[in-house]
Design an enzyme around this catalytic site. Structure first.
Site, short mmCIF file in Angstrom:
data_model
loop_
_atom_site.label_atom_id
_atom_site.label_comp_id
_atom_site.label_asym_id
_atom_site.label_seq_id
_atom_site.Cartn_x
_atom_site.Cartn_y
_atom_site.Cartn_z
N ALA A 148 -17.31 -75.97 12.83
CA ALA A 148 -18.28 -75.61 13.87
C ALA A 148 -19.16 -74.42 13.50
O ALA A 148 -19.94 -73.95 14.35
CB ALA A 148 -17.61 -75.37 15.23
N ALA A 149 -19.09 -73.94 12.26
CA ALA A 149 -20.01 -72.85 11.87
C ALA A 149 -21.45 -73.36 11.94
O ALA A 149 -22.36 -72.63 12.36
CB ALA A 149 -19.68 -72.36 10.46
N GLY A 150 -21.67 -74.62 11.57
CA GLY A 150 -23.01 -75.20 11.67
C GLY A 150 -23.46 -75.32 13.13
O GLY A 150 -24.64 -75.10 13.45
N ASP A 151 -22.53 -75.64 14.02
CA ASP A 151 -22.87 -75.69 15.45
C ASP A 151 -23.27 -74.31 15.95
O ASP A 151 -24.21 -74.16 16.74
CB ASP A 151 -21.68 -76.21 16.27
CG ASP A 151 -21.26 -77.60 15.85
OD1 ASP A 151 -22.14 -78.38 15.42
OD2 ASP A 151 -20.06 -77.91 15.96
O1 RIB Z 1 -18.89 -79.56 14.14
C1 RIB Z 1 -17.52 -79.47 14.41
C2 RIB Z 1 -17.10 -80.51 15.40
O2 RIB Z 1 -17.26 -81.78 14.80
C3 RIB Z 1 -15.67 -80.45 15.83
O3 RIB Z 1 -15.44 -79.61 16.94
C4 RIB Z 1 -15.32 -81.91 16.09
O4 RIB Z 1 -15.06 -82.20 17.42
C5 RIB Z 1 -16.51 -82.70 15.56
O5 RIB Z 1 -17.33 -83.09 16.59
#
Ligand code: RIB
Length: 302
Positions: A247-250
């Site tokens: 989730a670093a990209g998120d």
């Molecule tokens: O980007 C990370 C996410 O990818 C995780 O939280 C997982 O649920 C997938 O959707």
């Protein structure tokens, strides 16, 4: 503060930690296990809220206990989750393996995320039209993403598209995208190439597909920006000891959108986003790793 609308997935992440990733056909013994709220959409919503934005989310959860937990998580962060619909059946789940060096591999079962329909997006059209920016990813049906992009384009609402998980995309969707934010493997899929190109060349080839701007994420090296709003620039990421890059990209996308929606120039916004994403990589889990605005600003001041 900007008001952001996030359209996307909510998953319950099943996270196993291992010393090293198993090879195909191999079994390895894990060193830990946890169940953590995730999903690219919900991760971006939570990160944006912690970084100071007013956030609304559109998505679907299942009628299982995961769905209720995921909804409560958004509510606890102050996110408007009134447009997150409960659908009969399973919530989205992700099986995640995190190795000792912080790298990860992820298998997602979409569950309720596959039920996000054009109708749900159209019901929220007025919030979408008045948003400072809309964020979307590719863990929900592509037809819905395309309908969302049409609504944004018609209203002139900026759209940030995270093309993950990677797939080739229609010219219409790409032309409606204000910021396309692939990583290197997603860039290879979008361009239909097997090997990485130099970042400036990759960015030019992505721009030729139609988006207004690209933010090409190059992992620990940072992000390369190019397009109508910014001349080609590599913004470096700070060096950190990665614990879990999930989730670093998120986190990058959320922080970039927050800063842009506050009127920051792209390079300045990307510096803020690289710092936020690097901080998220120093903590375990998807949503639990998202930093607060004050944490990011404190480290940037230091
Ligand atoms: O980007 C990370 C996410 O990818 C995780 O939280 C997982 O649920 C997938 O959707």
């Amino acid at each position: 503060m900007g008001n952001l609308v996030v359209v996307g997935s909510l998953n319950m992440d099943m996270v196993s930690t291992v010393d090293r990733m198993p090879a195909p056909g191999e079994t390895v013994t894990g060193s830990g296990f946890s169940t953590v709220p995730g999903g690219k959409g919900a991760n971006q919503a939570v990160a944006a809220a912690r970084l100071g934005a007013s956030v609304s989310m559109l998505g679907c959860v299942g009628s299982d206990s995961f769905g209720a937990t995921l909804q409560q998580g958004l509510h606890a962060e102050g996110i408007d989750n009134s447009a997150v619909q409960e659908c009969p059946g399973s919530s989205g789940v992700a099986a995640i393996t995190v190795a000792a060096d912080g790298s990860n591999s992820i298998v997602v079962y979409p569950g309720a995320n596959a039920l996000l329909s054009n109708e749900i997006v159209e019901r929220a059209a007025s919030a979408i039209r008045s948003a400072a920016m809309v964020l979307v990813q590719l863990e929900t049906p592509i037809a819905t993403v395309e309908r969302l992009a049409e609504i944004c384009a018609d209203a002139g609402t900026p759209l940030m598209l995270d093309p993950a998980p990677a797939q080739t995309l229609s010219a219409g969707l790409l032309r409606s995208t204000t910021w396309l934010t692939p990583n290197e493997s997603e860039t290879r899929t979008l361009l239909g190439i097997a090997e990485d190109l130099p970042v400036d060349e990759a960015a030019q080839r992505l721009l030729a597909l139609g988006p207004w701007n690209v933010a090409l994420k190059v992992g620990a090296r940072g992000v390369y920006l190019a397009g109508a709003a910014v001349a080609g620039t590599l913004v470096s990421a700070p060096v950190v000891q990665a614990v879990d890059t999930t989730a670093a990209g998120d986190c990058f996308n959320a922080a970039f959108a927050v800063a842009l929606s506050e009127g920051k120039a792209p390079v300045e916004a990307a510096r803020f986003a690289c710092m936020a994403a690097s901080l998220s990589a120093t903590k375990a889990g998807a949503q639990p790793s998202m930093p607060l605005r004050e944490e990011v600003l404190r480290i940037m001041r230091a």
